[in-house]
Design a protein around this motif. Structure first.
Motif, PDB file in Angstrom:
ATOM      1  N   ALA A  87     -12.022  36.450  36.206  1.00  0.00           N
ATOM      2  CA  ALA A  87     -10.612  36.780  36.349  1.00  0.00           C
ATOM      3  C   ALA A  87     -10.070  37.345  35.045  1.00  0.00           C
ATOM      4  O   ALA A  87      -9.656  36.610  34.164  1.00  0.00           O
ATOM      5  N   PRO A  88     -10.109  38.671  34.855  1.00  0.00           N
ATOM      6  CA  PRO A  88      -9.582  39.252  33.633  1.00  0.00           C
ATOM      7  C   PRO A  88      -8.063  39.180  33.531  1.00  0.00           C
ATOM      8  O   PRO A  88      -7.500  39.464  32.494  1.00  0.00           O
ATOM      9  N   GLY A  89      -7.403  38.774  34.609  1.00  0.00           N
ATOM     10  CA  GLY A  89      -5.955  38.627  34.558  1.00  0.00           C
ATOM     11  C   GLY A  89      -5.229  39.948  34.508  1.00  0.00           C
ATOM     12  O   GLY A  89      -4.360  40.151  33.680  1.00  0.00           O
ATOM     13  N   ARG A  94       0.265  40.125  39.927  1.00  0.00           N
ATOM     14  CA  ARG A  94      -0.897  39.554  40.617  1.00  0.00           C
ATOM     15  C   ARG A  94      -1.178  38.137  40.130  1.00  0.00           C
ATOM     16  O   ARG A  94      -1.472  37.242  40.927  1.00  0.00           O
ATOM     17  N   CYS A  95      -1.116  37.944  38.814  1.00  0.00           N
ATOM     18  CA  CYS A  95      -1.354  36.605  38.264  1.00  0.00           C
ATOM     19  C   CYS A  95      -0.282  35.620  38.715  1.00  0.00           C
ATOM     20  O   CYS A  95      -0.574  34.463  39.031  1.00  0.00           O
ATOM     21  N   ALA A  96       0.971  36.092  38.763  1.00  0.00           N
ATOM     22  CA  ALA A  96       2.057  35.230  39.213  1.00  0.00           C
ATOM     23  C   ALA A  96       1.870  34.842  40.668  1.00  0.00           C
ATOM     24  O   ALA A  96       2.094  33.679  41.054  1.00  0.00           O
ATOM     25  N   GLY A  97       1.449  35.794  41.490  1.00  0.00           N
ATOM     26  CA  GLY A  97       1.199  35.483  42.897  1.00  0.00           C
ATOM     27  C   GLY A  97       0.073  34.481  43.070  1.00  0.00           C
ATOM     28  O   GLY A  97       0.163  33.556  43.886  1.00  0.00           O
ATOM     29  N   MET A  98      -1.009  34.642  42.288  1.00  0.00           N
ATOM     30  CA  MET A  98      -2.129  33.704  42.384  1.00  0.00           C
ATOM     31  C   MET A  98      -1.727  32.319  41.908  1.00  0.00           C
ATOM     32  O   MET A  98      -2.113  31.304  42.511  1.00  0.00           O
ATOM     33  N   PHE A  99      -0.928  32.242  40.856  1.00  0.00           N
ATOM     34  CA  PHE A  99      -0.484  30.945  40.352  1.00  0.00           C
ATOM     35  C   PHE A  99       0.409  30.243  41.377  1.00  0.00           C
ATOM     36  O   PHE A  99       0.266  29.042  41.619  1.00  0.00           O
ATOM     37  N   SER A 100       1.320  30.979  41.991  1.00  0.00           N
ATOM     38  CA  SER A 100       2.207  30.383  42.997  1.00  0.00           C
ATOM     39  C   SER A 100       1.405  29.873  44.185  1.00  0.00           C
ATOM     40  O   SER A 100       1.652  28.766  44.690  1.00  0.00           O
ATOM     41  N   LEU A 101       0.433  30.659  44.623  1.00  0.00           N
ATOM     42  CA  LEU A 101      -0.427  30.220  45.723  1.00  0.00           C
ATOM     43  C   LEU A 101      -1.223  28.984  45.341  1.00  0.00           C
ATOM     44  O   LEU A 101      -1.409  28.059  46.149  1.00  0.00           O
ATOM     45  N   THR A 176      -9.364  35.650  47.572  1.00  0.00           N
ATOM     46  CA  THR A 176      -8.035  36.141  47.197  1.00  0.00           C
ATOM     47  C   THR A 176      -7.965  36.434  45.700  1.00  0.00           C
ATOM     48  O   THR A 176      -7.399  37.444  45.271  1.00  0.00           O
ATOM     49  N   ALA A 177      -8.546  35.530  44.902  1.00  0.00           N
ATOM     50  CA  ALA A 177      -8.567  35.754  43.457  1.00  0.00           C
ATOM     51  C   ALA A 177      -9.363  36.998  43.108  1.00  0.00           C
ATOM     52  O   ALA A 177      -8.990  37.754  42.199  1.00  0.00           O
ATOM     53  N   ALA A 178     -10.475  37.213  43.826  1.00  0.00           N
ATOM     54  CA  ALA A 178     -11.268  38.413  43.572  1.00  0.00           C
ATOM     55  C   ALA A 178     -10.466  39.674  43.868  1.00  0.00           C
ATOM     56  O   ALA A 178     -10.562  40.680  43.165  1.00  0.00           O
ATOM     57  N   ARG A 179      -9.633  39.608  44.910  1.00  0.00           N
ATOM     58  CA  ARG A 179      -8.827  40.777  45.272  1.00  0.00           C
ATOM     59  C   ARG A 179      -7.651  40.974  44.316  1.00  0.00           C
ATOM     60  O   ARG A 179      -7.314  42.100  43.939  1.00  0.00           O
ATOM     61  N   LEU A 180      -7.022  39.862  43.929  1.00  0.00           N
ATOM     62  CA  LEU A 180      -5.838  39.962  43.076  1.00  0.00           C
ATOM     63  C   LEU A 180      -6.179  40.158  41.601  1.00  0.00           C
ATOM     64  O   LEU A 180      -5.562  40.970  40.915  1.00  0.00           O
ATOM     65  N   LEU A 181      -7.161  39.390  41.118  1.00  0.00           N
ATOM     66  CA  LEU A 181      -7.430  39.366  39.680  1.00  0.00           C
ATOM     67  C   LEU A 181      -8.721  40.074  39.296  1.00  0.00           C
ATOM     68  O   LEU A 181      -8.895  40.434  38.136  1.00  0.00           O
ATOM     69  N   GLY A 182      -9.641  40.184  40.228  1.00  0.00           N
ATOM     70  CA  GLY A 182     -10.932  40.761  39.886  1.00  0.00           C
ATOM     71  C   GLY A 182     -10.872  42.269  39.735  1.00  0.00           C
ATOM     72  O   GLY A 182      -9.875  42.929  40.044  1.00  0.00           O
ATOM     73  N   LEU A 183     -11.971  42.824  39.261  1.00  0.00           N
ATOM     74  CA  LEU A 183     -12.073  44.267  39.066  1.00  0.00           C
ATOM     75  C   LEU A 183     -12.420  44.949  40.381  1.00  0.00           C
ATOM     76  O   LEU A 183     -13.172  44.416  41.192  1.00  0.00           O
ATOM     77  N   SER A 184     -11.875  46.128  40.562  1.00  0.00           N
ATOM     78  CA  SER A 184     -12.253  46.928  41.719  1.00  0.00           C
ATOM     79  C   SER A 184     -13.655  47.505  41.507  1.00  0.00           C
ATOM     80  O   SER A 184     -14.224  47.423  40.415  1.00  0.00           O
ATOM     81  N   ALA A 185     -14.205  48.081  42.581  1.00  0.00           N
ATOM     82  CA  ALA A 185     -15.559  48.655  42.479  1.00  0.00           C
ATOM     83  C   ALA A 185     -15.601  49.756  41.422  1.00  0.00           C
ATOM     84  O   ALA A 185     -16.552  49.838  40.628  1.00  0.00           O
ATOM     85  N   ALA A 186     -14.563  50.602  41.396  1.00  0.00           N
ATOM     86  CA  ALA A 186     -14.529  51.683  40.401  1.00  0.00           C
ATOM     87  C   ALA A 186     -14.434  51.120  38.989  1.00  0.00           C
ATOM     88  O   ALA A 186     -15.078  51.626  38.058  1.00  0.00           O
ATOM     89  N   GLU A 187     -13.640  50.068  38.822  1.00  0.00           N
ATOM     90  CA  GLU A 187     -13.500  49.461  37.499  1.00  0.00           C
ATOM     91  C   GLU A 187     -14.793  48.793  37.068  1.00  0.00           C
ATOM     92  O   GLU A 187     -15.152  48.819  35.876  1.00  0.00           O
TER      93      GLU A 187
END
Length: 399
Positions: A87-89, A94-101, A176-187
């Motif tokens: 999770a590079p943050g 995105r980080c706020a949404g993950m923390f709230s969840l 969900t964390a992978a989608r919100l905080l993780g890197l995309s395939a291109a990244e």
């Protein structure tokens, strides 16, 4: 069995710790809600309306604190360590949404985790006493004995079910964390490309150190031995040897300082770009090391592309280093010819004390082959009769 995997998997309990952490983080917000709801009752017509206002205020406070830098660092660490998801943050929202969840689900799972063991204790007590709940406000009685055995069994089954819920919900949050905080395939591809470029650069720098510093140390070793032997018999030669040692050591230190600066991503005052124009100085240094070195150069060296010039210089430097190191004081012939858009170079010396097993090569030979391949050339090295011969051919331009 596959169905029992959540019960024995370490991932389940790591995810459970993640939810318990969320439950602990939810306590300040629950306390705020307990204060906020009674505070707005005088301004609301109904208790349910006050509860709604208090809930909205609590969610607003949760969302606001989720943007704090310390909260983002905490959530990224929790996701990385407990969910096993890098999770590079990236992105405050995105980080706020993950923390709230995390806080909301943690509050629910944490509450159920506390209630089920307590309910199991009350149910087990009810089997023997017949009283499941016994308080001044409310009393619930059940039959004694086996007729009530289903009650603790149901709580136990519910707790086992909670294990599966934790396992499944933890997997959902991980994705969900992978989608919100993780890197995309291109990244990820870009990150791998940057890493590959860094490794390639470090490999190139390692070759530079091996060639430049290795050559200098070989010269220093031989000159130091010669100076020790002639210290009392030939002071003039000893002074020349010490001068050669000083120059070689200074050059090696400058190259080392430059490479270390690149590794630290610092600017360096000197960038070693030795090329074929520096070949006469290299021949002189090899002669000072005690080798009878002769050079035959034909063609326009200035026509050689800079990258080819640098790599061929390093190859010839490594050849001369090996000749001095392994063959001893033997005659060495360096031939260099530039014709059109093609360069042909060779280094030949008697084997001396070297053994033909050198044909298998070590880091030096592998490095030379890599350098030749880097500029589109070919290199061969090995014993030819009683000589050791290295030949490299590099074309450029339209080929």
């Amino acid at each position: 069995m596959r169905i029992l995997r959540p019960l024995i998997s370490g991932y389940t309990y790591r995810r459970w710790v993640y939810f318990i952490l969320g439950a602990a983080l939810s306590v300040p917000y629950l306390l705020f809600a307990m204060v906020a709801v009674p505070s707005v009752v005088p301004y609301s017509t109904t208790v349910s309306g006050a509860g709604l206002i208090g809930l909205i205020a609590t969610v607003a406070v949760l969302a606001a604190t989720a943007f704090l830098p310390a909260v983002r660092v905490l959530e990224a660490a929790a996701v990385r360590e407990l969910l096993g998801q890098p999770a590079p943050g990236r992105g405050r929202l995105r980080c706020a949404g993950m923390f709230s969840l995390h806080v909301v689900t943690g509050a629910v799972i944490g509450t159920v985790t506390l209630l089920l063991p307590a309910g199991f204790g009350f149910a087990l007590n009810a089997v023997f006493t017949g009283r499941f709940i016994d308080s001044p406000q409310f009393r619930l009685s059940v039959p004694r004995g086996w007729e009530s055995a289903w009650l603790p069994a149901s709580f136990l089954a519910a707790f086992i079910g909670l294990v599966y819920v934790v396992w499944g919900l933890g997997g959902v949050l991980r994705r969900t964390a992978a989608r919100l905080l993780g890197l995309s395939a291109a990244e990820r591809i870009a990150q791998l490309e940057r890493r590959t470029e860094q490794l390639a650069e470090r490999t190139r720098l390692a070759r530079e150190l091996h060639d430049s510093v290795g050559h200098a140390l070989s010269v220093v070793t031989l000159q130091a031995g010669a100076a020790r032997r002639t210290l009392h018999t030939d002071p003039g030669f000893t002074e020349e040897a010490l001068t050669a040692i000083e120059e070689s050591a200074r050059t090696a230190l400058e190259d080392l300082d430059h490479v270390l600066g690149l590794l630290r991503e610092e600017a360096s005052g000197r960038t070693p770009q030795s090329g074929l124009a520096d070949l006469p100085a290299l021949i002189t240094a090899t002669k000072q090391a005690g080798a009878d070195c002769r050079a035959e150069m034909r063609g326009d060296l200035a026509a050689v592309p800079a990258v080819v010039s640098r790599e061929i210089y390093r190859i010839l430097q490594e050849c001369l280093t090996n000749a001095v190191r392994y063959a001893g004081r033997v005659p060495v012939t360096v031939s260099l010819e530039v014709a059109g858009s093609r360069l042909h170079a060779s280094v030949v010396n008697p084997l001396g004390s070297a053994q033909p097993s050198r044909v298998r090569g070590g880091r030096g030979l592998r490095g030379m082959a890599e350098r030749a391949e880097l500029v589109g050339g070919k290199l061969s090295a090995g014993p030819v009769g009683e000589n050791w011969e290295v030949v490299v051919t590099v074309p450029w331009g339209n080929r």
